[in-house]
Design a protein around this motif. Structure first.
Motif, PDB file in Angstrom:
ATOM      1  N   UNK A   1       0.830  -1.209   0.000  1.00 24.99           N
ATOM      2  CA  UNK A   1       0.000   0.000   0.000  1.00 24.99           C
ATOM      3  C   UNK A   1       0.862   1.256   0.000  1.00 24.99           C
ATOM      4  N   UNK A   2       1.942   1.215   0.821  1.00 25.01           N
ATOM      5  CA  UNK A   2       2.828   2.380   0.865  1.00 25.01           C
ATOM      6  C   UNK A   2       3.366   2.682  -0.527  1.00 25.01           C
ATOM      7  N   UNK A   3       3.855   1.604  -1.192  1.00 21.41           N
ATOM      8  CA  UNK A   3       4.453   1.800  -2.517  1.00 21.41           C
ATOM      9  C   UNK A   3       3.449   2.362  -3.500  1.00 21.41           C
ATOM     10  N   UNK A   4       2.287   1.708  -3.552  1.00 23.16           N
ATOM     11  CA  UNK A   4       1.333   2.118  -4.576  1.00 23.16           C
ATOM     12  C   UNK A   4       0.841   3.525  -4.311  1.00 23.16           C
ATOM     13  N   UNK A   5       0.576   3.853  -3.054  1.00 23.00           N
ATOM     14  CA  UNK A   5       0.099   5.204  -2.750  1.00 23.00           C
ATOM     15  C   UNK A   5       1.145   6.230  -3.179  1.00 23.00           C
ATOM     16  N   UNK A   6       2.404   5.930  -2.871  1.00 26.56           N
ATOM     17  CA  UNK A   6       3.471   6.861  -3.207  1.00 26.56           C
ATOM     18  C   UNK A   6       3.588   7.040  -4.722  1.00 26.56           C
ATOM     19  N   UNK A   7       3.485   5.907  -5.460  1.00 24.75           N
ATOM     20  CA  UNK A   7       3.616   5.999  -6.915  1.00 24.75           C
ATOM     21  C   UNK A   7       2.424   6.701  -7.541  1.00 24.75           C
ATOM     22  N   UNK A   8       1.216   6.366  -7.051  1.00 21.00           N
ATOM     23  CA  UNK A   8       0.016   7.015  -7.615  1.00 21.00           C
ATOM     24  C   UNK A   8       0.071   8.512  -7.352  1.00 21.00           C
ATOM     25  N   UNK A   9       0.494   8.868  -6.132  1.00 21.25           N
ATOM     26  CA  UNK A   9       0.582  10.289  -5.806  1.00 21.25           C
ATOM     27  C   UNK A   9       1.583  10.985  -6.714  1.00 21.25           C
ATOM     28  N   UNK A  10       2.715  10.310  -6.994  1.00 22.09           N
ATOM     29  CA  UNK A  10       3.718  10.923  -7.875  1.00 22.09           C
ATOM     30  C   UNK A  10       3.148  11.124  -9.270  1.00 22.09           C
ATOM     31  N   UNK A  11       2.353  10.136  -9.734  1.00 24.43           N
ATOM     32  CA  UNK A  11       1.748  10.269 -11.064  1.00 24.43           C
ATOM     33  C   UNK A  11       0.769  11.445 -11.088  1.00 24.43           C
ATOM     34  N   UNK A  12      -0.050  11.558 -10.012  1.00 23.06           N
ATOM     35  CA  UNK A  12      -1.004  12.678  -9.958  1.00 23.06           C
ATOM     36  C   UNK A  12      -0.259  14.002  -9.919  1.00 23.06           C
ATOM     37  N   UNK A  13       0.864  14.025  -9.161  1.00 26.98           N
ATOM     38  CA  UNK A  13       1.646  15.265  -9.104  1.00 26.98           C
ATOM     39  C   UNK A  13       2.137  15.672 -10.483  1.00 26.98           C
TER      40      UNK A  13
END
Lengths: 507, 117
Positions: free
Chosen positions: A30-42
């Motif tokens: 979850x940590x990884x995916x949240x971090x990656x999704x957030x980076x994509x949204x950014x």
């Protein structure tokens, strides 16, 4: 949409906080995916902000609706938004690479990474020098912790130097800010531009001292010659995704130099105009020379890449010292290119080191890598790009910066330094590549193959090079517009000080 | 008052710089702390030194500039956090590297002295 400009600062902060909360924190996936999704949204939000800035011109946002010059403002012009886009693009690649397993070697990798992105974006977007200091500290404290991520003797040793140097840098930064505030009565960059232009003669020396102290601080962050000794050890001992993100940190120093010395101490500054140029040009050229010699002398691949960072910093600083629109445009294009390719090289160095057993990334004969075609292909692509050979983005970047030197003396200096250093870089890289891939000794290949996410991270960053070539027309146009906007100080001051920023009722 | 204040800042800075150039981590930490004290006083003086001046409008005839006070507060908080981090890092370095020298190893002269004993 008015508040979009705060998103590059707020979104990483909120992501970092959410990652530390229980439902996410206890699950690595979850940590990884949240971090990656957030980076994509950014990245998407940064591109939207770029679109908005291109359509509506410069945006500025008064935090808490306190108008400039009294309140703190965020300013989004083309230069700063391009840098934010670059950071988001880079962060997505680095986080993907880190998510393949590097993040589990220590705690709090993802939150720290997001905090660092927040600091970097904030430093690009702020329109206030004290706020710049605050965002510097945010990104620095995150970088201190990320540097010793996964632990080890080398990291601790490098971290002690890095932290002490940056703390003394912060102290000098504060001295400079206090001198400037005491004489100018403001720390808003646009307002300082106005005040410096109308400076009484008796305050001139104080402001000069303050301005030069600021130059020392930014030069320390950018790692320009007398202040660069921390860089190779720090960058080569950091873990790969962290080193990749650090590739943009030196560029923050260059960005701050460009921002402050083109507006506050720019053409309108009277006797103080061009304050830093006399110091920066020789320092920048010497940094190029030192970096090129370092590339030749490096005995392991990560040190070599760290020296490539030095070469790019030297190039950028000499461009900043020329202080023309043309050179600023070239600097912006070259920043985007060099940041992404050096970050990709840091990731690639880690992939190669993982497959070579005991030899790791040292340039000695060692075990054969397991995936010679994949890694060798990526290496040759990255090497051609960073050395500036056609048809990759480095070539266009070098072309632009060679054209930017228009005066005979600067042309003579810049051309000779850049062309000779390019030659040395090519020699150093071909020697490194042939040693890493062809000088094979000992037992057969064994070890782990590169994880798909790691390959994605490297490819994502290297993908930028063909894209920078394919869209070279619009991108060079954009960097020229950004440079024109940067040097249009009168227009900037007019927008920031005379037009009210975001009102509460504006949509 | 100005002379005393300036001498204080100068003395603190000089001590800070001297200690920062020492070879062990603990004096370096102390030096950085002193330097940050000097910086804080210096920022405070950038709003000019006034006696009995209030920072709030409408209470006295004479005002003190409130902005440097806010800047000092921010600088103190950040400096405090950074010093705390550096102390922990120095302890970690002592544990990892086996000595408290900033370079992670004792200079050769000291090593030789030890061997000759």
């Amino acid at each position: 949409m008015w508040h979009l400009i705060t998103a590059p600062v707020l979104l990483p902060m909120l992501t970092a906080l959410v990652i530390m909360l229980p439902p996410v924190h206890y699950s690595p996936m979850r940590r990884r995916w949240l971090s990656m999704i957030s980076a994509a949204i950014q990245l998407i939000l940064a591109l939207m902000l770029l679109l908005q800035v291109q359509q509506q011109g410069m945006l500025h946002y008064a935090v808490g609706n306190w108008q400039a010059p009294f309140g703190i403002i965020l300013v989004a012009d083309k230069l700063s938004v391009v840098m934010v886009c670059l950071t988001s693009f880079l962060a997505l690649g680095a986080i993907s690479y880190g998510s393949a397993g590097e993040d589990e070697k220590g705690s709090f990798f993802h939150p720290l990474f997001q905090f660092q992105i927040m600091g970097i974006n904030g430093a690009f977007l702020t329109g206030d020098l004290f706020n710049l200091f605050v965002f510097f500290e945010v990104l620095l404290i995150a970088s201190y912790a990320l540097l010793i991520h996964a632990g080890g003797k080398n990291k601790t040793k490098a971290a002690v130097h890095y932290v002490v140097l940056n703390l003394s840098g912060s102290a000098i930064f504060l001295f400079a800010l206090a001198v400037l505030y005491g004489t100018l009565g403001t720390l808003n960059i646009a307002d300082m531009t106005v005040k410096v232009a109308a400076l009484p003669a008796e305050d001139m020396m104080l402001v000069k001292a303050g301005g030069l102290m600021l130059m020392i601080v930014f030069a320390l962050k950018a790692a320009v010659l007398p202040l660069q000794f921390w860089l190779p050890a720090t960058y080569s001992s950091a873990s790969a995704p962290v080193a990749a993100l650090f590739a943009v940190m030196t560029k923050i120093g260059v960005y701050a130099l460009l921002r402050v010395y083109s507006s506050v101490f720019g053409e309108g500054a009277g006797p103080l105009a061009g304050l830093a140029a006399d110091w920066l040009l020789p320092a920048g050229l010497a940094t190029i020379a030192l970096g090129a010699v370092g590339v030749m002398a490096s005995r392991d691949f990560r040190k070599l890449v760290a020296n490539l960072v030095l070469v790019s910093v030297g190039t950028l600083v000499s461009l900043v010292a020329l202080q023309t629109e043309l050179s600023a445009a070239a600097a912006l294009y070259y920043t985007v290119h060099s940041t992404l390719v050096t970050a990709a090289l840091f990731l690639l160095a880690d992939l190669i080191a993982n497959q070579r057993g005991k030899a790791a990334d040292r340039l000695v004969s060692g075990r054969r890598v397991i995936q010679p075609v994949l890694l060798g292909g990526l290496f040759i692509l990255a090497a051609l790009t960073v050395a500036g050979l056609p048809p990759f983005s480095g070539f266009i970047g070098k072309l632009m910066l060679l054209q930017a030197a228009t005066e005979p003396t600067s042309r003579l200096l810049l051309w000779s330094f850049i062309l000779i250093s390019s030659l040395l870089v090519i020699i150093g890289l071909s020697r490194a590549g042939s040693t890493l891939f062809w000088r094979i000794s000992g037992s057969d290949a064994s070890g782990e193959k590169a994880a798909p996410l790691q390959v994605f991270g490297v490819c994502w960053l290297l993908l930028a090079s063909p894209l920078l070539v394919a869209f070279a027309g619009p991108l060079t146009g954009l960097s020229q517009q950004a440079a024109a906007q940067l040097y249009d100080t009168a227009g900037t001051v007019d927008i920031i000080l005379r037009q009210p920023a975001s009102q509460g009722d504006t949509p | 008052m100005e002379t005393l204040f300036a001498c204080c800042i100068g003395f603190l800075t000089a001590c800070g710089v001297f200690l920062m150039l020492r070879g062990r981590t603990f004096p370096v930490v102390l030096g950085l702390t002193m330097l940050s004290y000097a910086v804080n006083l210096f920022i405070f003086s950038s709003g000019r030194l006034t006696l009995r001046g209030a920072a709030v409008l409408g209470t006295t005839e004479q005002y003190a500039d409130p902005l440097p006070q806010a800047l000092v507060l921010t600088a103190i908080v950040i400096g405090f956090a950074m010093t705390a981090f550096l102390v922990i890092l120095a302890i970690r370095a002592r544990a990892d590297l086996g000595n408290d020298h900033v370079d992670g190893k004792l200079p050769d002269a000291t090593n030789m002295k030890k061997e000759s004993r």
